[in-house]
Scaffold this motif. Structure first.
Motif, PDB file in Angstrom:
ATOM      1  N   ALA A 115      12.661  -8.384  -4.987  1.00  0.00           N
ATOM      2  CA  ALA A 115      12.577  -8.824  -3.595  1.00  0.00           C
ATOM      3  C   ALA A 115      12.621  -7.602  -2.678  1.00  0.00           C
ATOM      4  N   ILE A 116      11.886  -7.678  -1.572  1.00  0.00           N
ATOM      5  CA  ILE A 116      11.868  -6.580  -0.601  1.00  0.00           C
ATOM      6  C   ILE A 116      12.274  -7.133   0.752  1.00  0.00           C
ATOM      7  N   ASN A 117      13.419  -6.698   1.248  1.00  0.00           N
ATOM      8  CA  ASN A 117      13.909  -7.184   2.533  1.00  0.00           C
ATOM      9  C   ASN A 117      14.197  -6.058   3.536  1.00  0.00           C
ATOM     10  N   THR A 118      14.351  -4.848   3.046  1.00  0.00           N
ATOM     11  CA  THR A 118      14.691  -3.732   3.922  1.00  0.00           C
ATOM     12  C   THR A 118      13.720  -2.580   3.702  1.00  0.00           C
ATOM     13  N   ASP A 119      13.736  -1.604   4.624  1.00  0.00           N
ATOM     14  CA  ASP A 119      12.895  -0.419   4.470  1.00  0.00           C
ATOM     15  C   ASP A 119      13.233   0.330   3.181  1.00  0.00           C
ATOM     16  N   GLU A 120      14.518   0.416   2.884  1.00  0.00           N
ATOM     17  CA  GLU A 120      14.940   1.127   1.671  1.00  0.00           C
ATOM     18  C   GLU A 120      14.408   0.441   0.427  1.00  0.00           C
ATOM     19  N   GLU A 121      14.493  -0.894   0.386  1.00  0.00           N
ATOM     20  CA  GLU A 121      13.973  -1.640  -0.755  1.00  0.00           C
ATOM     21  C   GLU A 121      12.457  -1.507  -0.850  1.00  0.00           C
ATOM     22  N   PHE A 122      11.817  -1.436   0.290  1.00  0.00           N
ATOM     23  CA  PHE A 122      10.363  -1.275   0.314  1.00  0.00           C
ATOM     24  C   PHE A 122       9.960   0.054  -0.316  1.00  0.00           C
ATOM     25  N   ILE A 123      10.624   1.124   0.093  1.00  0.00           N
ATOM     26  CA  ILE A 123      10.306   2.452  -0.443  1.00  0.00           C
ATOM     27  C   ILE A 123      10.622   2.532  -1.939  1.00  0.00           C
ATOM     28  N   THR A 124      11.766   1.983  -2.330  1.00  0.00           N
ATOM     29  CA  THR A 124      12.148   2.005  -3.746  1.00  0.00           C
ATOM     30  C   THR A 124      11.126   1.272  -4.604  1.00  0.00           C
ATOM     31  N   ALA A 125      10.704   0.095  -4.133  1.00  0.00           N
ATOM     32  CA  ALA A 125       9.719  -0.684  -4.880  1.00  0.00           C
ATOM     33  C   ALA A 125       8.371   0.026  -4.907  1.00  0.00           C
ATOM     34  N   ALA A 168       4.479  -7.117  -8.122  1.00  0.00           N
ATOM     35  CA  ALA A 168       4.136  -6.152  -9.167  1.00  0.00           C
ATOM     36  C   ALA A 168       5.372  -5.572  -9.845  1.00  0.00           C
ATOM     37  N   VAL A 169       6.430  -5.348  -9.054  1.00  0.00           N
ATOM     38  CA  VAL A 169       7.637  -4.732  -9.630  1.00  0.00           C
ATOM     39  C   VAL A 169       8.717  -5.753  -9.932  1.00  0.00           C
ATOM     40  N   GLY A 170       8.495  -6.998  -9.525  1.00  0.00           N
ATOM     41  CA  GLY A 170       9.459  -8.053  -9.806  1.00  0.00           C
ATOM     42  C   GLY A 170      10.745  -7.937  -9.032  1.00  0.00           C
ATOM     43  N   LYS A 181       7.819   3.286  -4.744  1.00  0.00           N
ATOM     44  CA  LYS A 181       7.920   4.426  -5.676  1.00  0.00           C
ATOM     45  C   LYS A 181       7.820   3.955  -7.128  1.00  0.00           C
ATOM     46  N   LYS A 182       8.445   2.813  -7.397  1.00  0.00           N
ATOM     47  CA  LYS A 182       8.398   2.274  -8.762  1.00  0.00           C
ATOM     48  C   LYS A 182       6.964   1.908  -9.142  1.00  0.00           C
ATOM     49  N   LEU A 183       6.220   1.321  -8.170  1.00  0.00           N
ATOM     50  CA  LEU A 183       4.835   0.951  -8.437  1.00  0.00           C
ATOM     51  C   LEU A 183       3.969   2.194  -8.648  1.00  0.00           C
ATOM     52  N   LEU A 184       4.262   3.250  -7.894  1.00  0.00           N
ATOM     53  CA  LEU A 184       3.546   4.510  -8.094  1.00  0.00           C
ATOM     54  C   LEU A 184       3.664   4.994  -9.537  1.00  0.00           C
ATOM     55  N   GLN A 185       4.872   4.934 -10.043  1.00  0.00           N
ATOM     56  CA  GLN A 185       5.120   5.398 -11.409  1.00  0.00           C
ATOM     57  C   GLN A 185       4.491   4.481 -12.436  1.00  0.00           C
ATOM     58  N   LEU A 186       4.631   3.173 -12.233  1.00  0.00           N
ATOM     59  CA  LEU A 186       4.072   2.211 -13.185  1.00  0.00           C
ATOM     60  C   LEU A 186       2.555   2.335 -13.288  1.00  0.00           C
ATOM     61  N   GLY A 187       1.914   2.497 -12.148  1.00  0.00           N
ATOM     62  CA  GLY A 187       0.455   2.538 -12.139  1.00  0.00           C
ATOM     63  C   GLY A 187      -0.126   3.920 -12.279  1.00  0.00           C
ATOM     64  N   LYS A 188       0.735   4.935 -12.259  1.00  0.00           N
ATOM     65  CA  LYS A 188       0.285   6.332 -12.304  1.00  0.00           C
ATOM     66  C   LYS A 188      -0.705   6.617 -11.174  1.00  0.00           C
ATOM     67  N   PHE A 189      -0.285   6.215  -9.969  1.00  0.00           N
ATOM     68  CA  PHE A 189      -1.109   6.439  -8.782  1.00  0.00           C
ATOM     69  C   PHE A 189      -0.669   7.722  -8.080  1.00  0.00           C
ATOM     70  N   ASN A 239      -0.121  -4.901  -0.250  1.00  0.00           N
ATOM     71  CA  ASN A 239       0.741  -5.320   0.857  1.00  0.00           C
ATOM     72  C   ASN A 239       2.151  -5.566   0.321  1.00  0.00           C
ATOM     73  N   ARG A 240       3.056  -5.952   1.192  1.00  0.00           N
ATOM     74  CA  ARG A 240       4.455  -6.131   0.800  1.00  0.00           C
ATOM     75  C   ARG A 240       4.603  -7.141  -0.347  1.00  0.00           C
ATOM     76  N   LYS A 241       3.914  -8.278  -0.212  1.00  0.00           N
ATOM     77  CA  LYS A 241       4.016  -9.344  -1.222  1.00  0.00           C
ATOM     78  C   LYS A 241       3.511  -8.854  -2.580  1.00  0.00           C
ATOM     79  N   GLU A 242       2.412  -8.124  -2.566  1.00  0.00           N
ATOM     80  CA  GLU A 242       1.840  -7.643  -3.820  1.00  0.00           C
ATOM     81  C   GLU A 242       2.745  -6.623  -4.512  1.00  0.00           C
ATOM     82  N   ILE A 243       3.381  -5.766  -3.728  1.00  0.00           N
ATOM     83  CA  ILE A 243       4.319  -4.798  -4.312  1.00  0.00           C
ATOM     84  C   ILE A 243       5.504  -5.529  -4.935  1.00  0.00           C
TER      85      ILE A 243
END
Length: 297
Positions: free
Chosen positions: A20-30, A16-18, A32-40, A9-13
């Motif tokens: 803050a997520i306040n906008t749609d753009e920040e949500f997508i950026t975070a 995980a990436v350290g 994508k970063k989690l995708l790369q970190l976790g190799k998902f 969920n939003r809080k977990e993302i």
């Protein structure tokens, strides 16, 4: 890959990436970063009332939540996971599965407690998504007796006061609206029982009703002060009252409390019977007679 798909969920993302997520753009950026970190391969992120977002390394697609009355979000995330797995196992794409999961989650948050979604509920919701416009979404408030009993139980667990009134409501006029406004004022949730076409013909003759039961129920269900509509085929609402046991029975017109049909049932259950005054000068029968309205016109 670390995993084919994860569902944070939003809080977990954010954690995980350290970031803050306040906008749609920040949500997508975070995301994508989690995708790369976790190799998902895929990330399906739940966003509460905003639905969910499906991300892979090349794209991000938002799935908007359907507008529903939210009672309890317990188990919504588990529902999403289950439907994602079901959709993918059935051969659907991740996006298709996410859309199905989003619909299912919308159903369970409309129930109290950790609830499940049935195949019938999901099928109906999918059909409604495809075929009904937003203006028709109120049709979900037209229920069978069995569905209404379940809904009343959910309302009761929240401590809500249940009211009931009934009638034909053939050609909706200001008198009807006044009665419904007064009825709703006595309770938290108002149920309206609508006489079926057959029961109207038995009471008023072969030329009534002017509008069929589905049209009459749909008009009532669209009103802000009506929370649930049931079409009933009995000559009186007594079987409905026995099934629902509302806290308040409301009847408009020249009645006394003791002459309202079903008053004994309500009183025996500790409920209240309220008689409301009618708005003079309005009557479907008078409208039909004076204007020469006939069935099918």
């Amino acid at each position: 890959a670390g995993a084919t798909l994860v569902k944070p969920n939003r809080k977990e993302i954010s954690e995980a990436v350290g970031e803050a997520i306040n906008t749609d753009e920040e949500f997508i950026t975070a995301g994508k970063k989690l995708l790369q970190l976790g190799k998902f391969d895929y990330l399906v992120a739940t966003r509460g009332k905003d639905g969910l977002t499906v991300l892979d390394k090349d794209s991000a697609k938002h799935v908007t939540a359907q507008q529903r009355e939210v009672w309890d979000v317990s188990g919504a995330g588990d529902t999403v996971i289950a439907l994602l797995a079901l959709g993918i196992a059935a051969g659907g794409s991740v996006l298709d599965a996410a859309q199905l999961a989003n619909i299912a989650a919308g159903i369970v948050v409309g129930k109290v407690g950790t609830a499940t979604v049935t195949a019938a509920e999901l099928s109906h919701a999918v059909d409604a998504t495809d075929e009904e416009t937003e203006a028709q979404s109120h049709l979900q408030n037209i229920m069978t007796v069995e569905q209404a009993v379940e809904q009343v139980a959910r309302w009761r667990r929240l401590g809500l006061k249940i009211g009931f009134t009934n009638g034909v409501f053939d050609l909706l006029h200001p008198g009807h609206l006044s009665s419904l406004r007064q009825a709703h004022a006595t309770c938290d949730k108002l149920i309206v029982g609508v006489n079926s076409d057959d029961s109207v013909r038995r009471a008023k003759g072969p030329d009534r009703p002017i509008q069929d039961e589905q049209h009459r129920a749909a008009v009532l269900a669209s009103l802000e002060r009506v929370d649930l509509v049931i079409i009933f085929n009995d000559d009186t609402p007594i079987p409905l009252l026995q099934a629902l046991l509302p806290d308040v029975l409301i009847k408009g017109g020249d009645y006394t409390v003791d002459t309202v049909v079903g008053a004994d049932i309500i009183h025996a259950n500790g409920g209240q019977v309220v008689v409301t005054p009618t708005l003079q000068g309005f009557s479907t029968t008078n409208i039909v007679t004076t204007r020469g309205i006939k069935k099918g016109n």
